[in-house]
Scaffold this active site. Sequence first.
Site, PDB file in Angstrom:
ATOM      1  N   GLY A  48       0.736  -1.596   0.178  1.00  0.00           N
ATOM      2  CA  GLY A  48       0.051  -0.143  -0.154  1.00  0.00           C
ATOM      3  C   GLY A  48       0.970   1.409  -0.079  1.00  0.00           C
ATOM      4  O   GLY A  48       0.607   2.385  -0.561  1.00  0.00           O
ATOM      5  N   ASP A 107      -4.880   1.567  10.838  1.00  0.00           N
ATOM      6  CA  ASP A 107      -5.812   1.426  11.324  1.00  0.00           C
ATOM      7  C   ASP A 107      -5.840   1.350  12.865  1.00  0.00           C
ATOM      8  O   ASP A 107      -6.061   2.201  13.851  1.00  0.00           O
ATOM      9  CB  ASP A 107      -6.096   0.375  10.308  1.00  0.00           C
ATOM     10  CG  ASP A 107      -8.260  -0.032  10.844  1.00  0.00           C
ATOM     11  OD1 ASP A 107      -8.388   1.343  10.703  1.00  0.00           O
ATOM     12  OD2 ASP A 107      -8.744  -0.148   9.720  1.00  0.00           O
ATOM     13  N   LYS A 135      -6.522   6.563  11.397  1.00  0.00           N
ATOM     14  CA  LYS A 135      -8.073   6.311  12.069  1.00  0.00           C
ATOM     15  C   LYS A 135      -8.982   6.272  13.781  1.00  0.00           C
ATOM     16  O   LYS A 135      -8.480   4.996  13.439  1.00  0.00           O
ATOM     17  CB  LYS A 135      -8.934   5.279  11.680  1.00  0.00           C
ATOM     18  CG  LYS A 135      -8.520   5.542   9.529  1.00  0.00           C
ATOM     19  CD  LYS A 135     -10.072   3.791   9.007  1.00  0.00           C
ATOM     20  CE  LYS A 135      -9.528   3.751   7.797  1.00  0.00           C
ATOM     21  NZ  LYS A 135     -10.337   2.390   7.552  1.00  0.00           N
ATOM     22  N   PHE A 157     -13.635   3.231   5.636  1.00  0.00           N
ATOM     23  CA  PHE A 157     -12.920   2.454   4.245  1.00  0.00           C
ATOM     24  C   PHE A 157     -13.141   2.948   3.268  1.00  0.00           C
ATOM     25  O   PHE A 157     -13.775   3.864   2.787  1.00  0.00           O
ATOM     26  CB  PHE A 157     -13.374   0.804   3.720  1.00  0.00           C
ATOM     27  CG  PHE A 157     -12.883   0.217   3.053  1.00  0.00           C
ATOM     28  CD1 PHE A 157     -11.315  -0.823   3.594  1.00  0.00           C
ATOM     29  CD2 PHE A 157     -12.953   0.082   1.955  1.00  0.00           C
ATOM     30  CE1 PHE A 157     -10.754  -1.175   2.951  1.00  0.00           C
ATOM     31  CE2 PHE A 157     -11.695  -0.430   1.014  1.00  0.00           C
ATOM     32  CZ  PHE A 157     -11.237  -1.447   1.310  1.00  0.00           C
ATOM     33  N   VAL A 158     -11.184   3.353   2.322  1.00  0.00           N
ATOM     34  CA  VAL A 158     -10.774   4.587   1.871  1.00  0.00           C
ATOM     35  C   VAL A 158     -10.705   3.798   0.655  1.00  0.00           C
ATOM     36  O   VAL A 158      -9.215   2.894   1.124  1.00  0.00           O
ATOM     37  CB  VAL A 158      -9.827   5.542   2.138  1.00  0.00           C
ATOM     38  CG1 VAL A 158     -10.995   6.251   2.903  1.00  0.00           C
ATOM     39  CG2 VAL A 158      -8.837   5.144   3.332  1.00  0.00           C
ATOM     40  N   ASP A 164      -6.204  -0.091  -0.931  1.00  0.00           N
ATOM     41  CA  ASP A 164      -6.770  -0.535  -2.242  1.00  0.00           C
ATOM     42  C   ASP A 164      -8.161  -1.482  -1.839  1.00  0.00           C
ATOM     43  O   ASP A 164      -8.490  -1.603  -0.322  1.00  0.00           O
ATOM     44  CB  ASP A 164      -6.274  -1.937  -2.583  1.00  0.00           C
ATOM     45  CG  ASP A 164      -5.821  -3.029  -1.682  1.00  0.00           C
ATOM     46  OD1 ASP A 164      -5.000  -2.439  -0.871  1.00  0.00           O
ATOM     47  OD2 ASP A 164      -6.150  -3.872  -1.559  1.00  0.00           O
ATOM     48  N   ARG A 170      -5.268   0.819  -6.589  1.00  0.00           N
ATOM     49  CA  ARG A 170      -4.308   2.064  -5.671  1.00  0.00           C
ATOM     50  C   ARG A 170      -4.161   2.653  -6.282  1.00  0.00           C
ATOM     51  O   ARG A 170      -3.468   3.827  -6.499  1.00  0.00           O
ATOM     52  CB  ARG A 170      -3.279   0.881  -5.647  1.00  0.00           C
ATOM     53  CG  ARG A 170      -3.436   0.039  -5.237  1.00  0.00           C
ATOM     54  CD  ARG A 170      -2.027  -0.873  -4.207  1.00  0.00           C
ATOM     55  NE  ARG A 170      -2.269  -1.988  -4.079  1.00  0.00           N
ATOM     56  CZ  ARG A 170      -2.510  -2.401  -2.725  1.00  0.00           C
ATOM     57  NH1 ARG A 170      -2.139  -1.415  -1.946  1.00  0.00           N
ATOM     58  NH2 ARG A 170      -2.785  -3.602  -2.648  1.00  0.00           N
TER      59      ARG A 170
HETATM   60  P1  IMP Z   1      -3.925  -2.376  10.818  1.00  0.00           P
HETATM   61  O1  IMP Z   1      -2.839  -3.035  11.195  1.00  0.00           O
HETATM   62  O2  IMP Z   1      -5.604  -2.729  11.527  1.00  0.00           O
HETATM   63  O3  IMP Z   1      -4.089  -1.155  11.360  1.00  0.00           O
HETATM   64  O4  IMP Z   1      -4.166  -2.150   9.094  1.00  0.00           O
HETATM   65  C1  IMP Z   1      -3.760  -1.639   8.931  1.00  0.00           C
HETATM   66  C2  IMP Z   1      -3.190  -1.714   7.420  1.00  0.00           C
HETATM   67  O5  IMP Z   1      -4.538  -2.010   6.860  1.00  0.00           O
HETATM   68  C3  IMP Z   1      -3.109  -0.528   6.226  1.00  0.00           C
HETATM   69  O6  IMP Z   1      -1.452  -1.238   5.549  1.00  0.00           O
HETATM   70  C4  IMP Z   1      -3.852  -0.997   5.077  1.00  0.00           C
HETATM   71  O7  IMP Z   1      -3.081  -1.703   4.091  1.00  0.00           O
HETATM   72  C5  IMP Z   1      -5.069  -1.727   5.230  1.00  0.00           C
HETATM   73  N1  IMP Z   1      -5.884  -0.749   5.368  1.00  0.00           N
HETATM   74  C6  IMP Z   1      -6.581  -0.279   6.891  1.00  0.00           C
HETATM   75  N2  IMP Z   1      -8.077   0.391   6.134  1.00  0.00           N
HETATM   76  C7  IMP Z   1      -8.266   0.539   5.556  1.00  0.00           C
HETATM   77  C8  IMP Z   1      -8.447   1.722   4.251  1.00  0.00           C
HETATM   78  O8  IMP Z   1      -9.864   2.235   4.398  1.00  0.00           O
HETATM   79  N3  IMP Z   1      -8.888   1.282   3.064  1.00  0.00           N
HETATM   80  C9  IMP Z   1      -7.475   0.530   2.068  1.00  0.00           C
HETATM   81  N4  IMP Z   1      -7.382  -0.749   2.874  1.00  0.00           N
HETATM   82  C10 IMP Z   1      -7.188   0.112   4.726  1.00  0.00           C
HETATM   83 MG    MG Z   2      -0.800  -1.681   4.117  1.00  0.00          MG
END
Ligand code: IMP
Ligand code: MG
Length: 180
Positions: A48, A107, A135, A157-158, A164, A170
């Site tokens: 990403g 996230d 977020k 969600f974005v 993606d 992307r």
């Molecule tokens: P976390 O481990 O829950 O913080 O998630 C992080 C990963 O989830 C990021 O590297 C993103 O690839 C993916 N992610 C989190 N939120 C989104 C979103 O809204 N759109 C797309 N990918 C997301």
């Molecule tokens: Mg990622």
Amino acid sequence: MKTIEIDGKTFVETFDAETITGWIQNVANQINHDYEGTDPLFVGILNGAFIFAADLFRRITLNSRIQFMRLRSYDNMSSTGQIQELLGLEDKDVAGKDIIIVEDIVDTGTTMHYLKQRLKDQGAKSVKIACLCTKPEALKFEDAKPDYVGKDIANLFVIGYGFDIDGLARNLNAIYTLKK
Ligand code: IMP
Ligand code: MG
């Protein structure tokens, strides 16, 4: 209002390319200031962050290197809570370094919580996090709170600009939010 349809879902344009460029310049300015006279190692998180990393790194005026890791925590549209390290760094690349992780979006923070510990275990001197978006409402790990943030966004969600949906979107030049 500009909308697009992907995978049967509607997304609304939320941030345009010019706005995003402004965020990235701000993040670069802060890092260039905070790390002046040092040479931190940038670690981009694939897949990403490749677009953000390319845009950010070209605005960095430090004498720095960049490397990439590939992690996976997401399965389509929700965090699985489990991290897989698909491509890692060698201990010798990490030991003694000031590291700036370059992530697309923080996230729940599960990924960054894991990675900070992992890099410290590999001997990193310091580890900070730069991300394009975060977020705050979704954050579950205090130590995953990013140090440099392009923009705090709502817990929605974005897609676009590296974000993606199942590998798609992307390449969109703006950020779009899932319509409720
Ligand atoms: P976390 O481990 O829950 O913080 O998630 C992080 C990963 O989830 C990021 O590297 C993103 O690839 C993916 N992610 C989190 N939120 C989104 C979103 O809204 N759109 C797309 N990918 C997301
Ligand atoms: Mg990622």
